[in-house]
Enzyme design. Structure first.
Site, PDB file in Angstrom:
ATOM      1  N   GLY A 274      -8.882  -6.194   7.572  1.00  0.00           N
ATOM      2  CA  GLY A 274     -10.288  -6.499   7.837  1.00  0.00           C
ATOM      3  C   GLY A 274     -10.537  -7.828   8.522  1.00  0.00           C
ATOM      4  O   GLY A 274     -11.626  -8.383   8.408  1.00  0.00           O
ATOM      5  N   LYS A 275      -9.558  -8.340   9.261  1.00  0.00           N
ATOM      6  CA  LYS A 275      -9.745  -9.629   9.923  1.00  0.00           C
ATOM      7  C   LYS A 275     -10.798  -9.527  11.025  1.00  0.00           C
ATOM      8  O   LYS A 275     -11.716 -10.344  11.097  1.00  0.00           O
ATOM      9  CB  LYS A 275      -8.411 -10.117  10.500  1.00  0.00           C
ATOM     10  CG  LYS A 275      -7.357 -10.342   9.436  1.00  0.00           C
ATOM     11  CD  LYS A 275      -6.058 -10.856   9.999  1.00  0.00           C
ATOM     12  CE  LYS A 275      -5.347  -9.850  10.874  1.00  0.00           C
ATOM     13  NZ  LYS A 275      -4.940  -8.624  10.167  1.00  0.00           N
TER      14      LYS A 275
ATOM     15  N   ASP B 267      17.706   6.496   1.617  1.00  0.00           N
ATOM     16  CA  ASP B 267      17.840   5.953   0.259  1.00  0.00           C
ATOM     17  C   ASP B 267      18.892   4.845   0.242  1.00  0.00           C
ATOM     18  O   ASP B 267      18.675   3.781  -0.332  1.00  0.00           O
ATOM     19  CB  ASP B 267      18.295   7.050  -0.716  1.00  0.00           C
ATOM     20  CG  ASP B 267      17.322   8.209  -0.772  1.00  0.00           C
ATOM     21  OD1 ASP B 267      16.138   7.988  -0.461  1.00  0.00           O
ATOM     22  OD2 ASP B 267      17.750   9.319  -1.120  1.00  0.00           O
TER      23      ASP B 267
ATOM     24  N   PRO C 240      -2.043  -9.142   6.914  1.00  0.00           N
ATOM     25  CA  PRO C 240      -1.428  -7.938   7.477  1.00  0.00           C
ATOM     26  C   PRO C 240      -2.440  -7.106   8.256  1.00  0.00           C
ATOM     27  O   PRO C 240      -3.656  -7.254   8.045  1.00  0.00           O
ATOM     28  CB  PRO C 240      -0.922  -7.172   6.254  1.00  0.00           C
ATOM     29  CG  PRO C 240      -1.316  -7.933   5.066  1.00  0.00           C
ATOM     30  CD  PRO C 240      -2.015  -9.167   5.461  1.00  0.00           C
TER      31      PRO C 240
ATOM     32  N   HIS D 238      18.121  17.147  -4.954  1.00  0.00           N
ATOM     33  CA  HIS D 238      18.056  15.750  -4.525  1.00  0.00           C
ATOM     34  C   HIS D 238      16.771  15.092  -5.053  1.00  0.00           C
ATOM     35  O   HIS D 238      16.815  14.026  -5.665  1.00  0.00           O
ATOM     36  CB  HIS D 238      18.104  15.704  -2.992  1.00  0.00           C
ATOM     37  CG  HIS D 238      18.047  14.339  -2.399  1.00  0.00           C
ATOM     38  ND1 HIS D 238      19.144  13.723  -1.832  1.00  0.00           N
ATOM     39  CD2 HIS D 238      17.024  13.447  -2.282  1.00  0.00           C
ATOM     40  CE1 HIS D 238      18.795  12.525  -1.386  1.00  0.00           C
ATOM     41  NE2 HIS D 238      17.505  12.327  -1.655  1.00  0.00           N
ATOM     42  N   GLU D 239      15.650  15.766  -4.838  1.00  0.00           N
ATOM     43  CA  GLU D 239      14.378  15.174  -5.241  1.00  0.00           C
ATOM     44  C   GLU D 239      14.265  15.076  -6.765  1.00  0.00           C
ATOM     45  O   GLU D 239      13.835  14.049  -7.297  1.00  0.00           O
ATOM     46  CB  GLU D 239      13.192  15.967  -4.672  1.00  0.00           C
ATOM     47  CG  GLU D 239      13.119  15.992  -3.145  1.00  0.00           C
ATOM     48  CD  GLU D 239      13.145  14.611  -2.512  1.00  0.00           C
ATOM     49  OE1 GLU D 239      12.705  13.639  -3.143  1.00  0.00           O
ATOM     50  OE2 GLU D 239      13.635  14.511  -1.367  1.00  0.00           O
TER      51      GLU D 239
HETATM   52  P1  ADP Z   1      -7.469  -6.107  11.151  1.00  0.00           P
HETATM   53  O1  ADP Z   1      -8.247  -6.764  12.220  1.00  0.00           O
HETATM   54  O2  ADP Z   1      -7.179  -6.981   9.974  1.00  0.00           O
HETATM   55  O3  ADP Z   1      -6.234  -5.439  11.631  1.00  0.00           O
HETATM   56  P2  ADP Z   1      -9.767  -4.455  11.069  1.00  0.00           P
HETATM   57  O4  ADP Z   1     -10.804  -5.444  10.754  1.00  0.00           O
HETATM   58  O5  ADP Z   1      -9.649  -4.045  12.484  1.00  0.00           O
HETATM   59  O6  ADP Z   1      -8.367  -4.933  10.536  1.00  0.00           O
HETATM   60  O7  ADP Z   1      -9.992  -3.190  10.140  1.00  0.00           O
HETATM   61  C1  ADP Z   1     -10.023  -1.900  10.660  1.00  0.00           C
HETATM   62  C2  ADP Z   1     -11.047  -1.060   9.922  1.00  0.00           C
HETATM   63  O8  ADP Z   1     -10.678  -0.890   8.561  1.00  0.00           O
HETATM   64  C3  ADP Z   1     -12.396  -1.700   9.873  1.00  0.00           C
HETATM   65  O9  ADP Z   1     -13.137  -1.351  10.979  1.00  0.00           O
HETATM   66  C4  ADP Z   1     -12.995  -1.145   8.606  1.00  0.00           C
HETATM   67  O10 ADP Z   1     -13.547   0.123   8.825  1.00  0.00           O
HETATM   68  C5  ADP Z   1     -11.798  -0.976   7.725  1.00  0.00           C
HETATM   69  N1  ADP Z   1     -11.626  -2.131   6.840  1.00  0.00           N
HETATM   70  C6  ADP Z   1     -10.565  -2.968   6.851  1.00  0.00           C
HETATM   71  N2  ADP Z   1     -10.705  -3.904   5.902  1.00  0.00           N
HETATM   72  C7  ADP Z   1     -11.872  -3.688   5.303  1.00  0.00           C
HETATM   73  C8  ADP Z   1     -12.578  -4.337   4.240  1.00  0.00           C
HETATM   74  N3  ADP Z   1     -12.063  -5.413   3.629  1.00  0.00           N
HETATM   75  N4  ADP Z   1     -13.767  -3.832   3.870  1.00  0.00           N
HETATM   76  C9  ADP Z   1     -14.274  -2.751   4.468  1.00  0.00           C
HETATM   77  N5  ADP Z   1     -13.664  -2.105   5.475  1.00  0.00           N
HETATM   78  C10 ADP Z   1     -12.472  -2.537   5.894  1.00  0.00           C
HETATM   79 ZN    ZN Z   2      16.248  10.699  -1.300  1.00  0.00          ZN
END
Ligand code: ADP
Ligand code: ZN
Ligand code: MG
Length: 629
Positions: free
Chosen positions: A215-216, A509, A211, A431-432
């Site tokens: 951190g990809k 909801d 997703p 409601h809440e």
């Molecule tokens: P993706 O490419 O999966 O959409 P990103 O690598 O661009 O995500 O992540 C965006 C930012 O979020 C990174 O620059 C970092 O600061 C932070 N981040 C995301 N995942 C990690 C992780 N596993 N460890 C540390 N920082 C993270």
């Molecule tokens: Zn509600």
């Protein structure tokens, strides 16, 4: 840098050229508008004067121009610099010709180009020239605008290249398995001999799947940082542009540059933008994308296994990717980068809190526990927001207060201005509290985190529940409890204010109720309809297989039954929710008063009040029994 200078210089020159052409055009129009200027007055002679002068023998030379019907007459006593006199002839006059012949005058018939028509021709030529010039300039301009298209990589590179990313594996936390797998890629890049001497082929491509925000991109950078090789990156969407063939040429260029810089790492972000299944999709195939993809495949096949280039691609939609991309020899390795678990979140928080000043009271473990479902990007954002709050409040260190505010903000968006006490506010409060009470009293429901009347984003009020940590599997009774909790808001409106007074506030909801109930019936086999998966994932539509050939796996009859069953689930749950509201009416009234006064009730406080009430009830019951006995 040099190239850029050169470019600007060139365009400057072109500008000057353009200005020049413009002045020309202006002059030309002026010229044309005033023909008098073109036909400058020339010394003339009348026909009769000519005859007279002929008779008197004063003439030296006559040139007759039949096209313009003019005779150019040079007199004997004429100065050298004087122009010949013009005589208008009305027809070829035989009398004149004879007279000239008989006299001793040089005579010539000289059909010169007509002056006016010559001028006209010239003007036309110049105009055409200017038009052509203009056209060429326009074409050049547009070509320049898309110069990246034609000489991408030569002028302005659309991919980024970093000699050093400066990111290490230590900067990435919470994705230990992925890191382990990718450690191998680092070794491929660093010491290829270790593999090649054994005859092993180094893999070409690794696909990171997960997703957004997990951190990809960061991982890819870390690989190149660890292996100390250059990092080329481009986003899939940047391949696909206006012109057909641009994407393909970009791919070619990217790989050319990469080969020059091997060993290196090529990172293709959002590869699903180019790598979708070919010849499929809504609205027909996309020629450009297919060409780009084909080029990518060709390039990947083109370099032999051991050139030292490793391609890493990232996507959150591996299901839509063309099968050809996933074949051995291409992106044959897939590494899943998933949401971090509690331990992982703690690790990520540790990474991102390193450069921040935290108060001693702040516990990263507590934050990690409170943030299930947060990605690395969310957590980084959370700490950053907390730091901003702290700076705004002129504090020295981030305290729990800022952390809490930041969590709320990341989850639900910006805080709005609370409503003034009014009927609307009371209704929202009921409601809440309805959600919170039904949620708290249903067996198997997630615990209440917070109830608030402070609007955030779209919501006018909010009730938060903390999902049980990484539970993974959810039981039928838990789903039913969730449905009842979701219906608690509407149920409270209904019971307290009456059927006619219910509001649109429950719209969201109800959507979620319907979705959960439907999935229970069609996906998870949790109804009388039996243990059947009647529908596949809803993202079918995007798969590229198209809407058209989506077959329903069930008959009309079953479809009707599904609808009835879904409705039954919702109705039963609604009854349960209404009963809970009725049974706890006085408790709810008290909670609503408290909520209106305080705007927010924390989960802990809420639970204490509810539990106290339970005990009181039991006591009352006991007393009743005692009295009876
Ligand atoms: P993706 O490419 O999966 O959409 P990103 O690598 O661009 O995500 O992540 C965006 C930012 O979020 C990174 O620059 C970092 O600061 C932070 N981040 C995301 N995942 C990690 C992780 N596993 N460890 C540390 N920082 C993270
Ligand atoms: Zn509600
Ligand atoms: Mg990314």
């Amino acid at each position: 840098m040099k190239k850029r200078n050169w470019l600007t210089e060139k365009s400057k020159k072109q500008n000057q050229l353009g200005q020049l052409a413009a002045t020309w055009m202006l002059i030309q129009t002026l010229f044309l508008a005033t023909p008098g200027l073109a036909n400058q007055p020339k010394p003339t002679l009348s026909y009769s004067q000519l005859l007279e002068k002929l008779d008197r023998g004063e003439i030296q030379k006559i040139e007759v121009d039949p096209t313009s019907e003019l005779a150019r007459v040079t007199l004997k006593n004429q100065g050298k610099n004087e122009l010949p006199l013009n005589v208008v002839l009305f027809n070829q006059n035989p009398e004149l010709i004879n007279k000239i012949r008989s006299s001793e005058v040089d005579f010539e018939v000289k059909p010169t180009l007509d002056n006016a028509s010559a001028l006209g021709l010239l003007t036309n030529l110049v105009l055409i020239g200017i038009l052509l010039g203009g056209l060429v300039m326009i074409i050049r301009k547009s070509a320049q605008a898309s110069s990246q298209a034609f000489n991408f990589g030569k002028s302005r590179a659309r991919f980024q290249m970093a000699a050093k990313t400066g990111v290490k594996f230590d900067d990435v936390a919470g994705v230990e398995e992925a890191k382990e797998e990718l450690q191998e890629v680092v070794t491929f890049l660093k010491e290829p001999e270790r593999f090649t001497t054994l005859g092993a082929k180094i893999p070409r491509g690794v696909l990171l799947v997960g997703p957004p925000g997990t951190g990809k991109t960061l991982l890819a950078k870390a690989i190149s940082g660890e292996a100390e090789v250059p990092f080329f990156s481009i986003s899939g969407s940047e391949f696909v542009e206006m012109f057909v063939g641009v994407g393909a040429s970009r791919v070619r260029d990217l790989f050319k540059k990469a080969k020059e810089n091997a060993p290196c790492l090529v990172f293709i972000d959002e590869i699903d933008a180019v790598g979708r299944q070919r010849g499929a999709g809504i609205g027909g195939g996309n020629d450009e994308r297919e060409q780009t993809l084909n080029q990518l495949l060709t390039e990947m096949d083109g370099f032999e296994g051991n050139t030292g280039i490793i391609i890493i691609a990232a996507t959150n939609r591996p299901d839509v990717l063309d099968k050809a991309l996933l074949r051995p020899g291409r992106f044959d390795r897939q590494v899943i980068v998933d949401y971090p678990d509690c331990q992982g979140r703690l690790g990520i928080l540790e990474v991102h809190s390193q450069n921040k000043i935290l108060d001693a009271e702040v516990s990263l473990e507590a934050i990690a526990r409170r943030t299930p479902g947060f990605t690395g990007a969310d957590l980084a954002n959370l700490l950053n927001e907390a730091a901003i709050f702290t700076a705004r409040r002129r504090k020295e260190a981030i305290t729990n207060l800022e952390i809490n505010d930041a969590i709320d903000r990341v989850i639900a968006g910006m805080e709005g201005v609370p409503l003034l006490d009014s009927k609307a506010k009371r209704l929202i409060a009921y409601h809440e509290v309805g959600h919170a009470i039904v949620g708290s009293l249903m067996e198997g429901h997630d615990p209440v985190e917070k109830v608030t009347l402070i609007p955030r984003g779209q919501a006018r009020g909010l009730t938060w529940f903390t999902p049980d940590e990484e539970q993974g599997l959810i039981t039928r009774s838990q789903l039913l409890a969730r449905i009842a909790g979701l219906l608690g808001g509407r149920a409270a409106e209904d019971v307290v204010f009456g059927h006619e007074e219910v509001t649109t506030g429950a719209g969201n909801d109800l959507e979620r109720v319907t979705s959960i109930a439907r999935q229970m019936v069609t996906k998870y086999g949790m109804s009388e309809l039996g243990q059947l998966a009647l529908e596949e994932d809803d993202n079918q539509v995007f798969l590229g297989n198209g809407l058209m050939n989506r077959s329903s796996d069930y008959s009309q009859e079953i479809a009707a039954k599904i609808d009835v069953t879904v409705r039954e689930i919702a109705e039963k749950s609604y009854k349960i929710a209404k009963n809970i509201i009725r049974d706890n009416r006085s408790l709810i009234d008290d909670l609503v008063d408290l909520l209106i006064e305080k705007e927010t009730i924390e989960g802990e406080e809420f639970r204490i009040i509810v539990n106290r009430n339970k005990e009181e009830k039991i006591e009352v019951n006991l007393q009743d029994k005692l009295v009876k006995v």
